[in-house]
Write a protein that holds these residues in place. Structure first.
Motif, PDB file in Angstrom:
ATOM      1  N   ARG A   1     -56.820 -33.839  -9.389  1.00  0.00           N
ATOM      2  CA  ARG A   1     -57.139 -35.271  -9.344  1.00  0.00           C
ATOM      3  C   ARG A   1     -56.163 -36.079 -10.186  1.00  0.00           C
ATOM      4  O   ARG A   1     -55.806 -37.191  -9.826  1.00  0.00           O
ATOM      5  CB  ARG A   1     -58.589 -35.496  -9.823  1.00  0.00           C
ATOM      6  CG  ARG A   1     -59.621 -35.130  -8.754  1.00  0.00           C
ATOM      7  CD  ARG A   1     -61.032 -35.319  -9.254  1.00  0.00           C
ATOM      8  NE  ARG A   1     -61.395 -34.326 -10.252  1.00  0.00           N
ATOM      9  CZ  ARG A   1     -62.053 -34.577 -11.370  1.00  0.00           C
ATOM     10  NH1 ARG A   1     -62.435 -35.810 -11.650  1.00  0.00           N
ATOM     11  NH2 ARG A   1     -62.346 -33.615 -12.202  1.00  0.00           N
ATOM     12  N   SER A   2     -55.730 -35.511 -11.311  1.00  0.00           N
ATOM     13  CA  SER A   2     -54.820 -36.305 -12.139  1.00  0.00           C
ATOM     14  C   SER A   2     -53.419 -36.345 -11.514  1.00  0.00           C
ATOM     15  O   SER A   2     -52.764 -37.378 -11.561  1.00  0.00           O
ATOM     16  CB  SER A   2     -54.824 -35.809 -13.584  1.00  0.00           C
ATOM     17  OG  SER A   2     -53.930 -34.757 -13.761  1.00  0.00           O
TER      18      SER A   2
ATOM     19  N   MET B   1     -59.509 -30.753 -11.883  1.00  0.00           N
ATOM     20  CA  MET B   1     -59.232 -31.933 -12.702  1.00  0.00           C
ATOM     21  C   MET B   1     -57.732 -32.242 -12.656  1.00  0.00           C
ATOM     22  O   MET B   1     -57.327 -33.400 -12.509  1.00  0.00           O
ATOM     23  CB  MET B   1     -59.690 -31.635 -14.133  1.00  0.00           C
ATOM     24  CG  MET B   1     -59.509 -32.736 -15.109  1.00  0.00           C
ATOM     25  SD  MET B   1     -60.330 -32.326 -16.676  1.00  0.00           S
ATOM     26  CE  MET B   1     -59.136 -31.219 -17.436  1.00  0.00           C
ATOM     27  N   ALA B   2     -56.920 -31.191 -12.746  1.00  0.00           N
ATOM     28  CA  ALA B   2     -55.472 -31.405 -12.680  1.00  0.00           C
ATOM     29  C   ALA B   2     -55.063 -31.925 -11.304  1.00  0.00           C
ATOM     30  O   ALA B   2     -54.179 -32.772 -11.190  1.00  0.00           O
ATOM     31  CB  ALA B   2     -54.736 -30.109 -12.999  1.00  0.00           C
TER      32      ALA B   2
END
Ligand SMILES: Nc1ncnc2c1ncn2[C@@H]1O[C@H](COP(=O)(O)OP(=O)(O)O)[C@@H](O)[C@H]1O
Ligand SMILES: [Mg+2]
Lengths: 233, 297
Positions: B172-173, B169-170
């Motif tokens: 992708r962010s 998730m990190a």
């Protein structure tokens, strides 16, 4: 809680902040108002370590200048940036979890519930990509995301920008509510009237200098403020 | 060409495409996260091959252990390259990082020449990968099946990592907004380092299997697969991992099938990829699955 002293920021040759000092006491809403280009965003960015600054920025006595952004945030400062900046390709849920990224306690679930209570619309859109939300919903998401870090100090950069008047009122109501639940807030606004109405204390920023300060109510009734920032004759 | 031949060629295309896909992912992940074309990626793959080679022939490790160690060490190499060469330039103009990448590439090749020597070495193919098979008349060596199988497992793992885990998730962010990710209290450099580690690990896995397929390794062996995998990444849409997979498989297939159907141009085999690159850049510069280019904030 936060004490800024003699803060200077340069962008190349531009002296954007010319030694400003202000304080945000615990439990209060403090607002920084000023026209476009006055240096409001720069002030918040300096506090987060996103731009190089000189002077002193202390959170509960601890100097923040020179620290990398992620450490400053981990010490308890959260920011709702100008233009909201939600992660458009992440879901609403993932955006909120990003806000809690550095936490490893076990009350993240509980805080999610708290955010969904605060913003029921986010709950309905949990699995939706944040980029598909409306402007108002994105603002709430950005605010919820910041709160998920359980910050001691919440900073907001023009949360009302680009929102319809009805939504603006809603956003300010939420800000007030969050403060009443105990959060300390540093609010930056061009919408001076709305900001001063809910703020305990305000500072007026003009081209990189603080030119006036006082309790929100007082500034709201000040002739000069009324003329220049509230657009009254 | 008979149906049997066709299957034979499809199997070859699939295994070649798997390798392009594995290597292409490293390019696309690094590009996606810091907008850098890591020209040293092919050379990282080469180092991975040599590590596996020495693990087996010098340290006498079982091939499985040797491969895994090679993959892990190569991911450390990727992280060191980021921290040593690219991280100091993160705020510098993009061209500086690009030139540095070319420098790192030359550095690894020259270092390889000094340490490993210029003479090609024969990469040991484990027996399990060297079994001749006859499946309904289609003659294959077992590695032709192993390669897509191992690749598929790695790709499923990668997709899981990126879409189902916290670090994913990190990643992708960070890829959409580095600054705002740091405002979440995330140490962005750690996330980028991790991305380099994964990309390099996949390059090592791809490189080892490359050496199984073409068992001659030398310090310059990374250049051509690296370039083609880069083309595959652009073909699929650079920055998009599914694009890299698709581009890799398509490029491998096209290369094998063109040569199979038109043996007269077999000598121009390497030119096919570059032809595709030119066509893609002309007609769909964002690639098959790429989104319209957005300037980063
Ligand atoms: N990245 C930058 N580079 C150069 N000048 C900048 C940059 N960001 C802001 N400035 C300048 O600094 C001053 C303050 O800007 P800003 O802090 O964004 O004001 P505000 O948020 O009050 O509108 C302005 O004159 C602006 O033009
Ligand atoms: Mg601003």
């Amino acid at each position: 809680m936060l004490k800024v002293e003699n803060l200077h920021v340069y962008y190349g040759g531009i002296h954007a902040l010319k030694g400003i000092s202000f304080e945000v006491p615990e439990g209060k809403i403090v607002t920084l108002i000023g026209a476009n280009g006055a240096g409001k965003t720069t002030t918040l960015r300096a506090i987060c370590g996103l731009v190089d600054a000189k002077g002193s920025i202390k959170l509960k006595g601890e100097e923040l200048i020179g620290k990398p952004t992620h450490e400053i945030v981990q010490k308890g400062i959260a920011m709702v940036p100008e233009g909201r900046r939600v992660f458009p390709n992440l879901t609403v849920m993932e955006n909120l979890l990003m806000g809690a990224y550095y936490r490893n306690d076990n009350s993240i679930e509980k805080d999610l519930e708290w955010i969904f209570n605060l913003f029921p619309r986010l709950q309905e859109r949990k699995w939706q990509k944040a980029g598909t939300l409306s402007g108002g919903e994105q603002q709430m998401l950005a605010l919820g995301r910041a709160l998920m870090g359980r910050p001691q100090l919440l900073m907001m950069d023009e949360p009302s920008l680009g929102l319809a008047p009805l939504l603006v009122r809603e956003v300010f109501k939420v800000i007030k509510k969050i403060n009443e639940e105990g959060k300390t807030i540093l609010l930056i606004e061009q919408n001076a009237r709305a900001a001063l109405k809910i703020a305990h204390y305000g500072y007026v920023l003009e081209t990189g200098r603080i030119v006036m300060e006082g309790p929100g109510e007082e500034l709201l009734n000040d002739d000069r403020v009324r003329r220049v920032y509230l657009g009254e004759a | 060409m008979g149906i049997v031949d066709l299957f034979q060629q499809l199997a070859n295309g699939l295994s070649l495409g798997s390798l392009y896909a594995l290597i292409a992912i490293g390019y696309t992940m690094v590009y996606g996260i810091i907008r850098l074309i890591n020209f040293a990626h092919g050379d990282v793959m080469m180092v991975g091959c040599y590590l596996a080679y020495f693990g087996v022939l010098m340290f006498r490790l079982p091939w499985q252990i040797s491969w895994i160690l090679a993959v892990l060490l190569t991911s450390l190499l990727g992280v060191s390259i980021y921290i040593g060469a690219y991280k100091p330039l993160r705020r510098a103009p993009r061209i500086s990082a690009l030139i540095t990448a070319i420098g790192v590439s030359f550095f690894l090749e020259s270092l390889g020449l000094v340490i490993f020597g210029g003479r090609p070495k024969a990469f040991p193919r484990p027996p399990a990968f060297d079994i001749g098979l006859n499946i309904g008349g289609v003659y294959l060596v077992s590695f032709t099946l192993w390669i897509p199988l191992i690749t598929a497992i790695l790709l499923v793992g990668l997709v899981y990592l990126i879409y189902k885990t916290k670090i994913g998730m990190a990643m992708r962010s960070v890829a959409t907004d580095i600054e705002t990710t740091s405002l979440m209290g995330v140490d962005v450099d750690k996330v980028i380092s991790f991305t380099f580690a994964i990309g390099s690990a996949l390059a090592a896995a791809g490189g080892i299997m490359w050496a199984i397929k073409f068992p001659q390794i030398n310090p310059y062996m990374g250049i051509m697969p690296g370039l083609k995998a880069f083309i595959a990444a652009v073909f699929g849409g650079i920055g998009n991992i599914f694009g890299a997979m698709l581009g890799g498989f398509l490029l491998g297939m096209i290369e094998i099938l063109v040569v199979a159907f038109m043996p007269s141009i077999a000598g121009y085999r390497d030119a096919i990829a570059f032809g595709i690159l030119i066509v893609v850049l002309l007609f769909k510069p964002t690639g098959l699955l790429g989104e319209p280019l957005k300037e980063k904030v």
